[in-house]
Each structure stands twice: as structure tokens, then as C-alpha cells.
Design a protein around this motif. Structure first.
Motif, PDB file in Angstrom:
ATOM      1  N   LEU A 158       1.060   2.492  -7.872  1.00 30.19           N
ATOM      2  CA  LEU A 158       1.630   2.438  -6.529  1.00 30.19           C
ATOM      3  C   LEU A 158       2.734   3.481  -6.369  1.00 30.19           C
ATOM      4  O   LEU A 158       3.626   3.606  -7.204  1.00 30.19           O
ATOM      5  N   LYS A 159       2.659   4.228  -5.264  1.00 32.56           N
ATOM      6  CA  LYS A 159       3.657   5.253  -4.971  1.00 32.56           C
ATOM      7  C   LYS A 159       4.168   5.089  -3.546  1.00 32.56           C
ATOM      8  O   LYS A 159       3.459   4.584  -2.671  1.00 32.56           O
ATOM      9  N   VAL A 160       5.383   5.553  -3.307  1.00 29.30           N
ATOM     10  CA  VAL A 160       6.008   5.410  -1.994  1.00 29.30           C
ATOM     11  C   VAL A 160       5.197   6.110  -0.914  1.00 29.30           C
ATOM     12  O   VAL A 160       5.153   5.664   0.237  1.00 29.30           O
ATOM     13  N   GLY A 161       4.518   7.195  -1.267  1.00 32.83           N
ATOM     14  CA  GLY A 161       3.765   7.955  -0.276  1.00 32.83           C
ATOM     15  C   GLY A 161       2.358   7.460  -0.022  1.00 32.83           C
ATOM     16  O   GLY A 161       1.613   8.091   0.743  1.00 32.83           O
ATOM     17  N   ASP A 162       1.967   6.336  -0.612  1.00 36.31           N
ATOM     18  CA  ASP A 162       0.617   5.818  -0.429  1.00 36.31           C
ATOM     19  C   ASP A 162       0.362   5.395   1.013  1.00 36.31           C
ATOM     20  O   ASP A 162       1.253   4.877   1.700  1.00 36.31           O
ATOM     21  N   GLU A 163      -0.869   5.573   1.459  1.00 35.97           N
ATOM     22  CA  GLU A 163      -1.295   5.061   2.751  1.00 35.97           C
ATOM     23  C   GLU A 163      -1.460   3.535   2.671  1.00 35.97           C
ATOM     24  O   GLU A 163      -1.771   2.997   1.608  1.00 35.97           O
ATOM     25  N   PHE A 164      -1.264   2.861   3.803  1.00 43.36           N
ATOM     26  CA  PHE A 164      -1.523   1.418   3.875  1.00 43.36           C
ATOM     27  C   PHE A 164      -1.820   1.030   5.313  1.00 43.36           C
ATOM     28  O   PHE A 164      -1.573   1.794   6.245  1.00 43.36           O
ATOM     29  N   ARG A 165      -2.359  -0.140   5.500  1.00 43.51           N
ATOM     30  CA  ARG A 165      -2.736  -0.618   6.817  1.00 43.51           C
ATOM     31  C   ARG A 165      -1.499  -1.138   7.545  1.00 43.51           C
ATOM     32  O   ARG A 165      -0.777  -1.982   7.037  1.00 43.51           O
TER      33      ARG A 165
END
Length: 417
Positions: free
Chosen positions: A88-95
Motif C-alpha cells: 500500500l502506498k499513499v499515491g494508490d488509486e481507490f474508489r
């Protein structure tokens, strides 16, 4: 009382403000520590609270806070067992779930500024024969949840999509049809009642007026002009970049309070959970299908509240609110796709969103110079309850994040959480 799962595109509009208020019994007495002034000290405080939330059972947590005075605080924490799926990274996409409503309202208000729509337009003008009593329901009522329309997410026809078992591509018109086949909950304009059906109608109006899809409108009117490279309107399960995996408990581990018809999610089994990140969010439509990142959403929030996306007159309309609870006229309010509420650290503007695997809270101050987003990579705990440890830890983190955004000391109650 209606279950929150049956309104699953959103976490309740009261979630942020009530959670923050409940977590603040000692806030007034809290005093800055010697280390408060440093970004690293603030980061350590929030990281500790994020870690507590993971220890309480959340598979993952992303936090981004910008107090407008320097480098943002960014945190990603995850349970060890999730690392086999992703780091998990801060820049990950999410819904983004119901944060989508803020973008839909922005699109409507842009068209209002261009003279193509008016907030006083009856929905019948744009969707003739599609909404019962459509002559009495205005676009404003759809946007601020005073239309009285039944919420389509409460209809059993949508349930397989919510659980990831039906991968159909819902259109705004189809979602609207599901909602309006039920009797309205109240007369138009008489009371506030959260309705995703109202935003399905907004989506259909946007497509009718512009002749373009919602995905194209989000891309061309918001994402591209602002350089939001990881923000898009999802029509299927496809992700465009690295993304946070979202999880829900599997049927065997769900609390007894969850009804049988909501216990079985589609997806790969992981450590007593189901990975739901491959499930299509299209059933959220104009009410909840946008994907973004913490950085992108901060840029959008700043652009919106600082007046970059809307002229002053339309931004003022967006901020014209109705009480969420008529017994608290000075309490939480809902405007046009945006909500607001007072806390001891300051008055926030923003939205929250819930979709299986993803619970988000995104807020800003009135000027847009301060922003904050919290993602929790599981959402079901907030629907039927049964996870008091997660709820307590989430409340503490959200409260601390909002105070940090306003440059205020984290309340003592949050440290105790």
C-alpha cells in the motif's frame, strides 16, 4: 431505521461531523506539546493512530493532510497479511464512493454558469416521463437530497452488483428507473433524505444536455484541466494505475448483525476476508463511481473551493445548505454535492464515501488552502456495526486528521483512542 448498507454508495452524511464531535470531550482543554510545531511530530501522531486502526482490524489506511503551511503529511499503513496482494502506498488509486457527488454537482454548476441549465429547472424538462412528479422536483432538490426520491441502492435488483456478483454496466437511466419504481419518501422540497436516485437523475440529465458520457465529462471538464492523472469515472472493474486493494470480511467472519443476503461478496479469499477490489463499481454511477488518489483529490478540492472550477455565484450556490437534521439548524448541513459541519477545530467542507472495500473521508477548509483525506480499505463495518474497535479507532484518526488540517493540536481523546 434504514440500514446504512442499503445506502452503500455513501457513508452517512453525518459520519464525519458526528464522529468528530463525539471524539472531542477533551479538545478544549488540549494544549500544544513542545513537539507540536514540527511536521514530523504531527506525522508520528497520525501514524500512531493509523497503526491503531490497522491493529483494530482495518486491512489498510491511507492518510494525507495538508495544513497549507508546508509539506503535507502522508501515511500508508497496512496489515501484514495484505502484503501478499500489494504494498500500500499513499499515491494508490481507490474508489471515492459518494465523493463522486461533489464532482457531479460541479459539472451541473458549470453548465448553469454557461446558461445550459438552471437549478430551478424541473427534472421533467430534461427527463420527460422518467421521474414521477418530475414537474415538482428541481435540479437543486436532486443535488441537495430534498427530492424525496426513494434510494435505488435499497432495491434488491442492485444487490448482486453491490456484492460483486453482477458485473453489468449500469447506465444512469437504468439506475434511475430502479429508484423511481418505488413510492417517494416525501413530497419534493419538504425534507432532507439521502437519495442516490437523485444523483442517478443528475447523471441522466448531464448526459442528455451535453450528449456526452459521464466518463468523458469528468475527464474533459475536471481531470484533464487540473492534471488529475489518476482520477476517472469508472464504468467497469478496470484500474488505470497502482491501486489500494479493498477487503470485506468473508461470510464466516462477519458479525451476526449482518443479514444473510449481505454476507457473501465475490472475490478472492484472504485471511478471513474477501478481496473486493476487482468488483465493478458501475452500480454507483453518478452517485459513486469515481476513482482517484489522495493527491488528486486534494488538488480537486483546492481548485473547487478556491473558485478555479466555478464562478463565485455558482460556488455560493453549492455552499447554500439545508440542515441534515431539522432539529439542529446550525449543525451539519448539505449543499449541492457537498456537506459541512462544525468541529472544535474548525468548520469543514467536503464529503465522505462508502463502497465495499473503501471508506473515504475528504475535507477542506472554506478557502481550499487546507485539505485532508482518509481512506480505510474496508467499509462494511460502518454499515451494520459489529466492529466497535475499528469504529473507535477510525473516529480517533478522523478527528485528529481534521484538527491537524486546521493546524490545531490533536485532542487528548484521540490519543486515548
Amino acid at each position: 431505521m434504514r440500514s446504512r448498507l442499503l445506502r452503500t454508495v455513501t457513508a452517512s452524511a453525518l459520519t464525519v461531523s458526528l464522529a468528530v464531535a463525539a471524539a472531542f470531550p477533551a479538545a478544549a482543554a488540549a494544549t500544544p506539546s513542545a513537539a507540536w510545531s514540527g511536521t514530523e511530530a504531527r506525522r508520528a501522531q497520525l501514524q500512531q493512530l493509523a497503526r491503531k486502526l490497522v491493529d483494530a482490524g482495518a486491512p489498510g489506511v491511507i492518510v494525507r493532510v495538508d495544513d497549507g503551511r508546508g509539506r503535507p503529511v502522508e501515511i500508508a499503513e497496512q496489515a501484514t497479511w495484505t502484503r501478499r496482494d500489494h504494498l500500500l502506498k499513499v499515491g494508490d488509486e481507490f474508489r471515492m464512493g459518494s465523493n463522486t457527488k461533489t464532482m457531479m454537482a460541479t459539472l451541473v454548476l458549470q453548465l448553469v454558469a454557461e446558461g445550459k441549465l438552471a437549478l430551478t429547472d424541473p427534472v421533467e424538462r430534461w427527463l420527460p416521463g422518467k421521474v414521477p412528479n418530475g414537474k415538482a422536483i428541481t435540479l437543486r432538490m436532486l443535488l441537495n437530497h430534498t427530492s424525496g426520491l426513494f434510494d435505488y441502492t435499497e432495491d434488491a435488483a442492485v444487490r448482486p452488483s453491490i456484492l460483486g456478483k453482477d458485473r453489468r454496466r449500469w447506465t444512469p437511466a437504468e439506475l434511475l428507473a430502479v429508484g423511481v419504481k418505488h413510492d417517494p419518501l416525501s413530497a419534493p422540497g419538504t425534507e432532507w433524505s439521502y437519495s442516490n436516485t437523485g444523483y442517478a437523475a443528475i447523471g441522466a440529465v448531464l448526459e442528455r444536455v451535453t450528449g456526452r458520457s459521464l466518463a468523458d465529462l469528468v475527464r474533459d471538464r475536471i481531470a484533464r484541466p487540473l492534471g488529475l492523472n489518476h482520477t476517472y469515472f469508472a464504468t467497469d472493474s478496470t484500474w488505470r494505475g497502482p491501486h489500494a486493494h479493498g477487503y470485506e470480511l468473508d461470510a464466516a467472519h462477519m458479525p451476526p448483525s449482518v443479514p444473510a443476503e449481505f454476507r457473501h461478496f465475490a472475490g478472492a479469499r484472504r485471511n478471513g476476508h474477501v478481496d473486493v477490489s476487482g468488483n465493478a463499481p458501475g452500480w454507483g454511477g453518478a452517485a459513486g463511481a469515481v476513482v482517484s488518489t489522495t493527491q488528486d483529490w486534494a488538488r480537486f478540492s483546492t481548485a473547487l473551493t478556491s473558485g478555479k472550477l466555478l464562478p463565485a455565484a455558482q460556488l455560493a450556490q453549492m455552499r447554500t445548505t439545508v440542515p441534515v437534521d431539522p432539529r439542529q439548524p446550525d449543525g451539519p448541513g448539505y449543499g449541492l454535492g457537498i456537506q459541512t459541519g462544525p468541529t472544535p477545530c474548525g468548520t469543514f467542507w467536503g464529503h465522505d464515501g462508502g463502497m465495499p472495500g473503501y471508506l473515504t473521508t475528504s475535507v477542506t477548509d472554506r478557502t481550499g488552502s487546507r485539505t485532508a483525506t482518509v481512506l480505510i480499505s474496508t467499509e462494511f463495518w460502518s454499515e451494520f456495526g459489529g466492529a466497535p474497535k475499528i469504529a473507535k479507532a477510525a473516529q480517533a484518526l478522523q478527528s485528529a486528521v481534521i484538527c491537524t488540517m486546521f493546524g490545531k493540536p490533536v485532542p487528548a481523546a484521540a490519543h486515548a483512542g
